[in-house]
Write an enzyme that holds these catalytic residues in place. Structure first.
Site, PDB file in Angstrom:
ATOM      1  CD  GLU A 236      39.316  -3.999  23.105  1.00 21.04           C
ATOM      2  OE1 GLU A 236      40.299  -4.403  23.750  1.00 21.04           O
ATOM      3  OE2 GLU A 236      39.183  -4.162  21.877  1.00 21.04           O
TER       4      GLU A 236
ATOM      5  CD  GLU B 108      40.028  -0.275  19.474  1.00 19.05           C
ATOM      6  OE1 GLU B 108      40.846  -1.191  19.297  1.00 19.05           O
ATOM      7  OE2 GLU B 108      39.776   0.202  20.589  1.00 19.05           O
TER       8      GLU B 108
END
Ligand code: GLA
Ligand code: ZN
Length: 674
Positions: free
Chosen positions: A150, A307
């Site tokens: 991320e 995710e």
């Protein structure tokens, strides 16, 4: 390709066994088997473990995990661990530490914490990627690379400032050019020396909340920071690619995340992956829009859901549990929009620090007799049954909605005309209108080929980049329908106003010009009053936020404003241009109006839903070769009746035949095939 080894939708998630002992890992593996888990993302935050000091690398612990997972037939998405630098690095080389927007030098802590222009970070992250690639290139467990994690945030340190100047020199060549494109004659900002240029932070041009006195500088700083992080990714990518050209490389993105220009990034990802964390009250259409945006980054190529949580997050204000059935529903929602991989954060919960209350397949109870485990395992079994059916099938849409990060930055940075304008919300309003009509859309970048669509919608196309207007003209000329809105066609890619009347370069195709822009107070409304019924548009609708005061230059005036001093001026127009039409929606309209507008346009273009479905039931279709898969997702807690118009389908999940008018259970999912 990632699916060559196992031609099914991969299932698993982030797994951090470095946090517990080997006996626990054995238990985990036993339970993974029960849950149908076949992929683990490991090594995401283990830099400190693998490199305890500058000269020591130790990977034996990782070897054991890789080997053990491989023996258990669980493959690995191997992260490079560079998302959180080790403490020794921060102590010894403070250049890895970021400087915040308000000029504070960070100390060691948290994660995603490295300055993207730190020579130390770049050196050691390259080294780490290289060592991992060398060590695991032939490991049987390895199926994908997960670079860092991320990527996010900006840095304002001296290194970044210096690199910003270099980046600007490359982009503009001379200071003279820079002074021109930044319009530095405003407020006496002329730069005499490259050294005069500083990072636009809270110490210089900006205020918190992406507000800037000098948008031209701030916009370039966002481009520069996005590029700097992309360079960090590419440093690792190159090392991995060189050694393992056959293994797909990704980094996990975050949907509509503000800070990075994902369309630019996606060109360097072998496969897009992203992390989906809706709240209990996130509209399902918002999640669908994010999936479509992530699919759109690589023009429709299937993506990985890297995710999602099996139950709850820890970082929201109120971390509601996913209600029974919701995990399954939202998992297939991802598949319905193009995911060929379904992964969780996380497979087992940690027991201390901030993620101990984040959901996991294996909860703190530590065994399989939990609701969350049962629901996860049910999906795992279904995915085994689904096998390779869906894999690599594509969605095909007749409607494209344009989304652009640089446009968003420019809108957000804008001082005036209103603080109520939220680009993502405005895009979502149009997306949702199509969604409520059960029309599948693609989210597309400004570079996408418009001609593969019948309808292109570009909400708040404030920044018009070079070539875009011509491509819109061509598209409409050849019969396409283009829809844009208020506050469009105002600036070029440097955030410089195109004089001569808004919407600048889009003026010709739209057949209107905008003279002024009124900003409404939060509880203030105007009305879009339809002159004569047109298609499904009739009567009056509310509008708010901004009202463009426009004049027709040939466009048909479909509606006018209902009140204020500009009552009677056009609020909705449509222009015939070549074989096509271009609509201008002059204000931010209520959902009912956008639905009636799209219903009108879709009827003209004979764009129809895959299936007629009641409200709250989502329908998409993925196809490959001569096979089609219709996903029916009931977001309502109650059952819903679906008319199948005499067709008989098999639901690939239950194996049942579905025909006639069938009831789909509350939160139920079908994947219909013939
Ligand atoms: C992000 C991160 C994960 C984890 C989750 C929690 O997506 O990538 O490491 O922190 O959030 O929701
Ligand atoms: Zn920095």
């Amino acid at each position: 390709m990632i699916h060559e080894k196992l031609p099914k939708i991969w299932y698993g998630g982030d797994y951090n066994p470095e946090q517990w002992d080997e006996a626990t890992m054995e238990e985990d593996i036993r339970m993974f088997k029960l849950a149908g888990i076949d992929l683990a993302t490991i090594n995401v935050f283990s830099w400190a473990k693998s490199q305890p000091d500058e000269n020591t690398y130790q990977f034996e612990w990782l070897d054991r995990i890789m080997d053990r997972l491989s023996e258990a037939n669980i493959s690995v998405c191997l992260a490079t661990s560079t998302a959180a630098h080790p403490a020794w690095m921060a102590r010894k080389y403070p250049d890895v530490l970021r400087v915040t927007f308000d000029g504070r030098k960070k100390k060691y802590g948290s994660r995603h914490n490295s300055c993207p222009n730190s020579p130390t970070y770049r050196h050691y992250s390259r080294e780490m990627a290289k060592r991992l690639a060398d060590r695991y290139q032939n490991h049987t467990a390895l199926v994908a690379w997960h670079v860092s994690n991320e990527y996010n945030g900006y840095c304002y340190c001296d290194n970044c400032e210096r690199e910003f100047r270099n980046w600007l020199q490359k982009r503009y060549g001379t200071l003279e050019k820079l002074n021109t494109v930044w319009y530095t004659s405003f407020w006496g900002h002329t730069f005499y020396d490259w050294e005069d240029i500083v990072a636009p932070s809270g110490l210089s041009e900006e205020q918190p909340g992406n507000k800037s006195y000098f948008q031209t500088i701030s916009l370039d700083y966002r481009r520069f920071q996005s590029d700097s992080l992309l360079e960090c990714y590419l440093i690792e990518y190159e090392e991995l690619k060189r050694v393992t050209p056959q293994i797909q490389i990704t980094t996990n993105l975050m949907g509509t995340y503000y800070g990075l220009d994902y369309f630019k990034w996606a060109k360097h990802l072998d496969i897009v992956s992203w992390d989906n964390y809706p709240s209990i009250d996130t509209p399902p259409s918002h999640t669908s829009m994010s999936h479509d945006l992530m699919r759109g980054l690589k023009s429709g190529q299937p993506f990985m859901l890297m995710e999602q949580t099996p139950s709850q997050q820890n970082w929201q204000a109120y971390n509601a549990l996913k209600r029974p059935g919701v995990l399954r529903l939202w998992s297939y929602q991802a598949v319905a929009h193009g995911a060929d991989t379904l992964l969780y954060f996380q497979l087992r919960r940690s027991i201390a620090n901030c993620e101990k209350y984040h959901g996991a397949v294996i909860e703190h109870a530590g065994h399989e007799h939990t609701r969350v485990f049962r629901e996860s395992a049910e999906i795992g079994k279904e995915l085994q049954v689904l096998s390779d059916h869906i894999l690599d099938s594509r969605l095909s849409s007749k409607v494209g909605i344009v989304y652009d990060w640089e446009n968003r930055w420019a809108i957000d940075l804008s001082s005036g005309p209103t603080k109520l304008l939220d680009y993502v919300n405005e895009v979502h309003k149009f997306y949702d209108a199509a969604y409520q009509l059960h029309i599948q859309t693609d989210m597309i970048g400004v570079e996408e080929d418009l001609n593969s669509y019948e309808v292109v919608i570009a909400p708040v196309m404030y920044m018009v980049k070079p070539g875009f207007a011509e491509r819109v003209e061509q598209f409409v000329q050849q019969g396409g329908t283009f829809i844009t809105t208020y506050f469009s066609g105002i600036v070029d890619e440097q955030d410089m106003v195109q004089v001569g009347g808004y919407p600048g370069e889009l003026r010709k195709v739209l057949g209107i010009w905008a003279e002024e822009i009124d900003a409404l107070l939060p509880d203030q409304f105007n009305q879009v009053v339809i002159n004569d019924t047109k298609g499904y548009l009739q009567g009056e609708y509310q509008c708010s936020i901004l009202c463009d005061l426009i004049h027709s230059e040939g466009a048909e005036v479909v509606a006018t404003y209902g009140s204020d001093f500009y009552a009677g001026m056009p609020s909705l127009t449509v222009n015939s241009f070549g074989k096509g039409q271009a609509w201008y929606v002059a204000s931010s309209c209520e959902p009912r109006m956008l639905q009636d507008l799209l219903r009108t346009v879709f009827a003209e273009k004979q764009i129809t839903p895959v299936l007629d479905a009641p409200a709250g039931v989502e329908v998409t279709m993925r196809s490959k070769e001569d096979q089609s898969f219709i996903f029916v997702l009931n977001h309502n807690p109650e059952p819903a009746a679906i008319p199948l118009q005499g067709e008989a389908y098999v639901d690939l999940l239950s194996g049942e035949t579905i025909t006639g008018v069938c009831e789909i259970p509350g939160r139920g999912v079908w994947i219909l095939s013939k």
